[in-house]
Design a protein around this motif. Structure first.
Motif, short mmCIF file in Angstrom:
data_model
loop_
_atom_site.label_atom_id
_atom_site.label_comp_id
_atom_site.label_asym_id
_atom_site.label_seq_id
_atom_site.Cartn_x
_atom_site.Cartn_y
_atom_site.Cartn_z
N PRO A 1 1.86 -9.04 13.47
CA PRO A 1 1.29 -8.36 14.52
C PRO A 1 0.41 -8.62 14.65
N GLY A 2 -0.97 -9.14 15.72
CA GLY A 2 -2.28 -9.23 14.75
C GLY A 2 -3.06 -10.36 16.09
N THR A 3 -4.09 -10.46 16.29
CA THR A 3 -4.73 -11.19 16.80
C THR A 3 -5.41 -12.39 16.06
N TYR A 4 -4.47 -13.77 16.92
CA TYR A 4 -4.90 -15.32 16.43
C TYR A 4 -5.59 -15.84 17.90
N PHE B 1 -5.58 -13.87 21.05
CA PHE B 1 -4.39 -13.90 21.49
C PHE B 1 -4.20 -12.68 20.90
N SER B 2 -2.84 -11.74 21.11
CA SER B 2 -2.58 -10.72 20.49
C SER B 2 -1.23 -10.76 20.08
N LEU B 3 -0.40 -11.18 19.44
CA LEU B 3 0.76 -11.03 18.84
C LEU B 3 1.51 -9.28 18.04
N THR B 4 2.39 -9.14 19.85
CA THR B 4 2.91 -7.62 19.05
C THR B 4 3.86 -7.97 18.09
N ASP B 5 5.10 -8.86 18.81
CA ASP B 5 6.16 -8.95 18.34
C ASP B 5 6.35 -10.11 17.29
N SER B 6 6.63 -10.09 16.33
CA SER B 6 6.73 -11.55 15.29
C SER B 6 7.82 -11.83 15.00
N SER B 7 8.65 -11.42 16.22
CA SER B 7 10.27 -12.53 16.00
C SER B 7 10.14 -13.57 17.39
N GLN B 8 9.57 -13.28 17.81
CA GLN B 8 9.34 -14.26 19.98
C GLN B 8 8.45 -15.61 18.92
N SER C 1 -8.35 -23.24 31.86
CA SER C 1 -7.55 -22.17 31.82
C SER C 1 -6.35 -22.48 30.83
N THR C 2 -6.00 -21.14 30.68
CA THR C 2 -4.71 -21.22 29.86
C THR C 2 -3.59 -20.23 30.97
N TYR C 3 -2.48 -19.93 30.35
CA TYR C 3 -1.77 -18.90 30.41
C TYR C 3 -0.28 -18.77 28.53
N ARG C 4 0.34 -18.24 28.67
CA ARG C 4 1.50 -17.95 27.61
C ARG C 4 2.80 -18.48 28.72
N GLY C 5 2.55 -19.82 27.51
CA GLY C 5 4.64 -20.30 28.38
C GLY C 5 4.96 -20.46 27.60
#
Length: 114
Positions: free
Chosen positions: A59-62, A88-95, A109-113
């Protein structure tokens, strides 16, 4: 498969952005650490950005840093954006996290795919 993936599409040309340099960075306590780097392939993707032998993610900021000036110059075009940085920030390292980028010389533009 890398837990963080990306691809880039050149919307002005209607095709993948081949040859775009990309860096993946981790940001912690104001410090930036480069985790991986690559160049997009014919499909606009960077294969194996974080391969299994480099460990997982936490988890953290990437940040994905795209060198758009060099890409557009290689196609004979100017750009208003010399680089695009997507934090972007990740909270769940299993995803799995997929972060696409849609670019043109004067916009992005960007988005979470998926």
């Amino acid at each position: 498969m890398s837990p963080i993936t990306t691809h880039a599409l050149d919307t002005a040309l209607g095709q993948p952005a081949k040859g775009l340099a990309v860096r993946l960075e981790f940001i912690e306590d104001g410090q930036v650490k480069q985790l991986a780097a690559g160049v997009t392939n014919e499909d606009g993707r960077v294969g194996g950005l974080l391969s299994a032998n480099k460990g997982g993610i936490r988890p953290g900021t990437y940040r994905l840093h795209f060198e758009t000036r060099a890409y557009f110059e290689s196609t004979g075009r100017e750009t208003f954006y010399p680089a695009v940085m997507v934090e972007f920030s990740l909270t769940d390292s299993s995803q799995h996290y997929h972060v696409p980028l849609l670019i043109s010389p004067f916009g992005y533009s960007t988005y979470r795919g998926s």
